[in-house]
Design an enzyme around this catalytic site. Sequence first.
Site, PDB file in Angstrom:
ATOM      1  N   CYS A   1      -6.803   7.275   4.656  1.00  0.00           N
ATOM      2  CA  CYS A   1      -6.175   7.554   5.961  1.00  0.00           C
ATOM      3  C   CYS A   1      -6.653   8.905   6.508  1.00  0.00           C
ATOM      4  CB  CYS A   1      -4.653   7.564   5.815  1.00  0.00           C
ATOM      5  SG  CYS A   1      -3.831   7.898   7.389  1.00  0.00           S
TER       6      CYS A   1
ATOM      7  N   LYS B   1      -8.093   1.982  -1.633  1.00  0.00           N
ATOM      8  CA  LYS B   1      -8.826   1.830  -0.370  1.00  0.00           C
ATOM      9  C   LYS B   1      -9.293   3.213   0.061  1.00  0.00           C
ATOM     10  CE  LYS B   1      -8.332  -0.133   4.309  1.00  0.00           C
ATOM     11  NZ  LYS B   1      -8.234   1.030   5.204  1.00  0.00           N
TER      12      LYS B   1
ATOM     13  N   GLY C   1      -9.358  -5.606  10.394  1.00  0.00           N
ATOM     14  CA  GLY C   1      -8.254  -4.837  10.964  1.00  0.00           C
ATOM     15  C   GLY C   1      -8.159  -5.063  12.455  1.00  0.00           C
TER      16      GLY C   1
ATOM     17  N   GLN D   1       0.837  -1.214   0.000  1.00  0.00           N
ATOM     18  CA  GLN D   1       0.000   0.000   0.000  1.00  0.00           C
ATOM     19  C   GLN D   1       0.865   1.256   0.000  1.00  0.00           C
ATOM     20  OE1 GLN D   1      -2.212   1.908   3.294  1.00  0.00           O
ATOM     21  NE2 GLN D   1      -4.063   1.362   2.173  1.00  0.00           N
TER      22      GLN D   1
HETATM   23  C1  LIG Z   1      -3.621   1.350  14.161  1.00  0.00           C
HETATM   24  C2  LIG Z   1      -4.263   1.445  12.809  1.00  0.00           C
HETATM   25  C3  LIG Z   1      -3.488   1.762  11.708  1.00  0.00           C
HETATM   26  C4  LIG Z   1      -4.066   1.863  10.432  1.00  0.00           C
HETATM   27  N1  LIG Z   1      -3.272   2.116   9.354  1.00  0.00           N
HETATM   28  C5  LIG Z   1      -3.800   2.116   8.097  1.00  0.00           C
HETATM   29  C6  LIG Z   1      -2.973   2.258   6.935  1.00  0.00           C
HETATM   30  O1  LIG Z   1      -1.751   2.345   7.009  1.00  0.00           O
HETATM   31  N2  LIG Z   1      -3.597   2.256   5.722  1.00  0.00           N
HETATM   32  C7  LIG Z   1      -4.956   2.145   5.596  1.00  0.00           C
HETATM   33  O2  LIG Z   1      -5.471   2.158   4.476  1.00  0.00           O
HETATM   34  N3  LIG Z   1      -5.757   2.008   6.677  1.00  0.00           N
HETATM   35  C8  LIG Z   1      -5.216   1.974   7.909  1.00  0.00           C
HETATM   36  N4  LIG Z   1      -6.015   1.757   8.993  1.00  0.00           N
HETATM   37  C9  LIG Z   1      -7.446   1.502   8.791  1.00  0.00           C
HETATM   38  C10 LIG Z   1      -7.716  -0.006   8.681  1.00  0.00           C
HETATM   39  O3  LIG Z   1      -7.076  -0.542   7.549  1.00  0.00           O
HETATM   40  C11 LIG Z   1      -9.225  -0.288   8.592  1.00  0.00           C
HETATM   41  O4  LIG Z   1      -9.718   0.341   7.458  1.00  0.00           O
HETATM   42  C12 LIG Z   1      -9.996   0.216   9.819  1.00  0.00           C
HETATM   43  O5  LIG Z   1      -9.326  -0.125  11.023  1.00  0.00           O
HETATM   44  C13 LIG Z   1     -11.418  -0.351   9.846  1.00  0.00           C
HETATM   45  O6  LIG Z   1     -11.405  -1.752   9.882  1.00  0.00           O
HETATM   46  P1  LIG Z   1     -11.648  -2.582  11.265  1.00  0.00           P
HETATM   47  O7  LIG Z   1     -12.948  -2.105  11.843  1.00  0.00           O
HETATM   48  O8  LIG Z   1     -11.667  -4.021  10.840  1.00  0.00           O
HETATM   49  O9  LIG Z   1     -10.496  -2.233  12.167  1.00  0.00           O
HETATM   50  C14 LIG Z   1      -5.459   1.672  10.267  1.00  0.00           C
HETATM   51  C15 LIG Z   1      -6.234   1.375  11.397  1.00  0.00           C
HETATM   52  C16 LIG Z   1      -5.664   1.253  12.638  1.00  0.00           C
HETATM   53  C17 LIG Z   1      -6.534   0.896  13.827  1.00  0.00           C
END
Ligand SMILES: Cc1cc2nc3c(=O)[nH]c(=O)nc-3n(C[C@H](O)[C@H](O)[C@H](O)COP(=O)(O)O)c2cc1C
Length: 306
Positions: A100, A139, A221, A70
């Site tokens: 993000c 994304k 995630g 990514q």
């Molecule tokens: C600590 C953390 C770091 C994340 N870093 C990224 C990232 O680098 N790139 C990205 O597209 N999303 C990032 N996200 C978002 C996750 O990929 C995901 O979209 C979000 O947590 C929702 O999914 P979930 O409810 O399953 O956690 C991050 C989320 C968290 C909690």
Amino acid sequence: MKVGNIVFEKGLFLAPMAGVSDVGFRSVCSDFGAEGCFSEMLSCRAMLHNPSKTVLMTIVEPNEKIKIGQIFGHEPEIMAKAVRNPLLDKYDIIDINMGCPAPKVVKNGEGCALMSNVCLAEKIIKACVENTKRPVSVKFRLGKDKDISLEFGKMCQEAGASFVTLHARTLEQGYSGKANYDAIAKLSQSLEIPVIGNGDVVDKQSYNRMLTTGASAVMIGRGAQGKPWIFQEVLGQTFDGDKYKVIEKHLTILRKYYNEDWLKLYMRKHFLWYTSDLKFAAEARLKLATTQNLDESMEILKQLLK
Ligand SMILES: Cc1cc2nc3c(=O)[nH]c(=O)nc-3n(C[C@H](O)[C@H](O)[C@H](O)COP(=O)(O)O)c2cc1C
């Protein structure tokens, strides 16, 4: 789900998580059935110089099945250069981060800020697609403060994206409230390319609910933090194996690449997540949060999990 000649049999993805989805974590998630593993987000600007921090983030383990790198940035030419960078050769798919919400990213016009600049977002996708033979995915979120995911998803499709992932929250929501599964359903019905549904999948029940949206695949995630076996659990296989061995593998992989001083601080959050469901372990968990020695942490974990 099929992307070019890449076939996803289970349709289960580990989300990109900066500071969490390290190579050791991705490897143990892969053991439990995460089929597509996203890297932590990689800065295209940083990739002009390939600093050691970025190089380390691109290390992959042989058991990672479908590898997705990514990238993030806001300059089409620099992003085009990044997708040609040999550092990314190991990835099967290149994903562009347009979701993000971190202020330091958004203020540079990157990540979710691109949803408010659709022309630039389109230029970036086209520049990446034109500069690699691999599939390019995007994304994104619902939008800045309202749901524009349908228009945005259509733009991604037109610009050449092979699939999209929707984290169904707005930028303003951050991680609060609930993911809007209706928006995922609407997007899945409207696009010809596959849609990965993302947001709030934490167990078999929420996984099944996500499947009702008609999404082609599911991304997990936070539900995987401290629980990499969630990928087999959502498919109905409970995990009654040795949790200590899982943590040991996670750490052993990281020890190949990172120094102890950095790791002893970095691993604390993972250790706390791995033990978050343990009752009556407050004292031991406090030690895990403060100890300066990884071998001591592993000894505490062995006692806790035996
Ligand atoms: C600590 C953390 C770091 C994340 N870093 C990224 C990232 O680098 N790139 C990205 O597209 N999303 C990032 N996200 C978002 C996750 O990929 C995901 O979209 C979000 O947590 C929702 O999914 P979930 O409810 O399953 O956690 C991050 C989320 C968290 C909690």
